[in-house]
Design a protein around this motif. Structure first.
Motif, PDB file in Angstrom:
ATOM      1  N   UNK A   1       0.803  -1.225   0.000  1.00 19.21           N
ATOM      2  CA  UNK A   1       0.000   0.000   0.000  1.00 19.21           C
ATOM      3  C   UNK A   1       0.835   1.273   0.000  1.00 19.21           C
ATOM      4  N   UNK A   2       2.094   1.201   0.384  1.00 18.50           N
ATOM      5  CA  UNK A   2       2.944   2.392   0.444  1.00 18.50           C
ATOM      6  C   UNK A   2       3.193   2.931  -0.956  1.00 18.50           C
TER       7      UNK A   2
ATOM      8  N   UNK B   1      -0.796 -11.469  -4.983  1.00 17.35           N
ATOM      9  CA  UNK B   1      -2.225 -11.416  -5.265  1.00 17.35           C
ATOM     10  C   UNK B   1      -2.850 -10.197  -4.592  1.00 17.35           C
ATOM     11  N   UNK B   2      -2.393  -9.907  -3.415  1.00 18.56           N
ATOM     12  CA  UNK B   2      -2.867  -8.728  -2.681  1.00 18.56           C
ATOM     13  C   UNK B   2      -2.475  -7.443  -3.402  1.00 18.56           C
TER      14      UNK B   2
ATOM     15  N   UNK C   1      -7.585  -4.042  -2.720  1.00 19.76           N
ATOM     16  CA  UNK C   1      -6.545  -3.688  -1.746  1.00 19.76           C
ATOM     17  C   UNK C   1      -6.304  -2.185  -1.690  1.00 19.76           C
ATOM     18  N   UNK C   2      -6.476  -1.506  -2.817  1.00 16.73           N
ATOM     19  CA  UNK C   2      -6.280  -0.061  -2.839  1.00 16.73           C
ATOM     20  C   UNK C   2      -4.844   0.386  -3.008  1.00 16.73           C
ATOM     21  N   UNK C   3      -3.953  -0.523  -3.360  1.00 16.76           N
ATOM     22  CA  UNK C   3      -2.557  -0.150  -3.591  1.00 16.76           C
ATOM     23  C   UNK C   3      -2.387   0.610  -4.894  1.00 16.76           C
TER      24      UNK C   3
ATOM     25  N   UNK D   1      -2.093   4.073 -11.698  1.00 21.75           N
ATOM     26  CA  UNK D   1      -2.607   4.815 -10.545  1.00 21.75           C
ATOM     27  C   UNK D   1      -1.798   6.071 -10.262  1.00 21.75           C
ATOM     28  N   UNK D   2      -0.538   6.127 -10.705  1.00 23.44           N
ATOM     29  CA  UNK D   2       0.303   7.303 -10.477  1.00 23.44           C
ATOM     30  C   UNK D   2       0.187   8.332 -11.602  1.00 23.44           C
ATOM     31  N   UNK D   3      -0.725   8.098 -12.540  1.00 24.47           N
ATOM     32  CA  UNK D   3      -0.917   9.011 -13.670  1.00 24.47           C
ATOM     33  C   UNK D   3      -1.740  10.212 -13.201  1.00 24.47           C
ATOM     34  N   UNK D   4      -1.111  11.082 -12.408  1.00 27.92           N
ATOM     35  CA  UNK D   4      -1.831  12.179 -11.763  1.00 27.92           C
ATOM     36  C   UNK D   4      -2.308  13.240 -12.753  1.00 27.92           C
TER      37      UNK D   4
END
Length: 523
Positions: free
Chosen positions: A38-39, A107-108, A114-116, A443-446
């Motif tokens: 998640x970090x 898998x997580x 998981x929201x990572x 997800x980092x494509x801000x």
């Protein structure tokens, strides 16, 4: 009391107190998370790298070395990896680290629930992207399986030359399923946390300190010299420098321009300035006006920034002016240089003004925009400088907004920004790490950049084994994101650090990681 009995007791206590070695780190900010899956930021990663270990690890100089896996084999077609785990790899509760722990963690990592934010690290693995994007619902379809307790097999989509280097990133690290199921999102708290690295978190006082103690169950614990690490969340570089000068911390990971000038004079022998695989940029929010569908405006603002002035007059540490996102020292790369970078400053100004007018703005009808940056003396100075350049060259009216890192991350994820300060630190030494974050589903494509041609170019490069050909393919991808002015690169980093002379074992590495397990205290 018998003084002859008391003296040995006092001596024993004194020796015990002296025997514990403590390394005190200024850690930049309060970690958002220290959960490997998640970090997503530097403050958390520094703690994770000390407390957890993956299949592969990194030596003090950044060289990739075996971690939990003592060896591995690769199939002839380059698509199947078989890892053999160490017999003495253990969790801090004494239980063995098994192949099943990696299956659970991976898998997580790709599970959307998981929201990572770092699932893309594992995209070379079969079905990882399909699971992360929701196209595949079965987690067991992920290309990883435990052949037995100590043997792990991974199947890739295509041969991936940099795959082992991916495994040094914390997203691929194992996590303790039992502790997570028992404690939920509080499993990383002291008393609950179970780790498999050199240290185990023992104390966490938010906004004050986080401490970790040497783990006796770590397979290589005999080579770990420092008994305890304390991480202080100090966002202000000036405050961190003041605490260093007062002897309250042993290590500072960044300095403000003013502190750097003082350090060069007073702490020259303790100052470490080294190349770093990272790029500093200003990003544009492409999902809404004024930057959505206005390429010329983004281009005008990008060209109007005087990068040389910023590195010469503000940062002053030898940073390299940046015109694209991939640093020149990146392995297997052919960085792209846009045309405006070859113009002299006056020609850049004239081009920026022409584009600004074509975009529909003028001094009578100026762009009004907000620059968002996270708390930092240096970030503030750069924001002030960029706003002044935009005002002088174009007449832009820029407002500055300072936010704490966690707040800013939340706003970036929700696209609640216009222009934002950001930097990307390479997760592995390959140009792909700087380019994959601009994929539509990353997800980092801000900035919210979306271009099927770009995504296709990256996929083509991912399956190319010939490194020179691959470098050219990645350059073409970089050209797309650069010429679309998704971000305005400003400079390629160097690390600027202070380390007390009694801390030994430090080695510069382009990844910028300082793992406490390789250091020692000699007073």
């Amino acid at each position: 009391m018998n003084k002859r009995l008391l003296l040995p007791t006092l001596l024993a206590l004194a020796f015990s107190a002296q025997a514990e070695t403590v390394f005190r780190r200024a850690n930049g900010s309060e970690p958002k998370s220290i959960d490997p899956q998640l970090a997503s930021e530097n403050a958390g990663s520094a703690v994770i790298y000390d407390n957890f270990e993956g299949l592969a690890s990194a030596a003090a100089d950044g060289t990739i070395i075996p971690g939990v896996a003592e060896k591995w084999e690769v199939s002839a077609d380059g698509k199947t990896y078989t890892f053999h785990l160490r017999d003495n790899a253990k969790w801090s509760d004494g239980s063995p680290v098994t192949a099943a722990d990696f299956v659970y963690a991976w898998q997580r990592a790709v599970n959307p629930a998981s929201g990572g934010e770092y699932a893309f690290i594992l995209y070379p693995v079969k079905n990882a992207e399909a699971i992360a994007t929701g196209a595949e619902k079965d987690l067991n379809a992920l290309g990883i399986k435990a052949l037995d307790e100590r043997t792990l097999q991974v199947e890739l989509n295509t041969p991936t030359p940099y795959f082992i280097s991916l495994l040094t990133h914390y997203t691929s690290y194992p996590v303790p399923q039992k502790a997570i199921e028992q404690h939920g999102d509080k499993w990383t708290q002291p008393g609950n946390i179970v780790t498999n690295g050199a240290y185990r978190v023992s104390e966490w006082k938010p906004q004050a300190l986080l401490a970790a103690e040497k783990s006796p169950t770590y397979w290589n614990h005999e080579q770990v010299a420092i008994d305890k690490v304390i991480y202080y969340p100090i966002e202000s570089e000036s405050s961190a420098f003041a605490r260093y000068r007062a002897g309250e911390v042993d290590y500072v990971e960044s300095l403000s321009p003013e502190s750097l000038e003082t350090a060069k004079k007073d702490y020259a022998a303790e100052l470490h300035i080294d190349p770093y695989l990272s790029t500093y940029w200003y990003g544009f929010n492409l999902t809404k006006p004024p930057f959505k569908d206005n390429l010329k405006l983004r281009e005008a603002l990008t060209i109007a920034i005087d990068r040389q002035a910023i590195v010469d007059k503000i940062t002053k540490a030898g940073q390299i002016p940046a015109y694209s996102v991939v640093p020149p020292a990146t392995n297997n790369s052919a960085p792209y240089l846009p045309d405006y970078a070859k113009l002299d400053r006056q020609a850049q100004i004239e081009r920026a003004r022409a584009l600004y007018a074509e975009a529909g703005y003028s001094k009578d009808k100026p762009l009004k925009v907000t620059i968002t940056y996270n708390t930092s003396d240096a970030h503030k100075k750069i924001a002030v400088a960029v706003a002044a350049m935009w005002k002088q060259v174009l007449g832009v009216q820029a407002e500055l907004e300072n936010q704490e890192w966690k707040v800013m991350l939340s706003n970036l994820n929700q696209k609640n920004v216009e222009v934002y300060r950001y930097a990307w630190i390479g997760d592995y030494n390959d140009p792909y790490t700087f380019l994959e974050i601009f994929q539509q589903n990353a997800s980092m494509n801000h900035s919210g950049f979306a271009d099927p041609a770009y995504d296709a170019a990256l996929k083509a490069a991912a399956g190319t084994l010939d490194l020179p050909t691959r470098a050219q393919q990645l350059q073409e991808a970089e050209k797309i994101v650069t010429d679309n002015y998704v971000v305005a690169p400003i400079y390629h980093y160097v690390t600027v650090r202070l380390l007390k002379p009694y801390v030994k074992g430090y080695e510069p590495n382009i990844m910028g990681q300082v793992r406490s397990q390789y250091l020692r205290i000699e007073k």
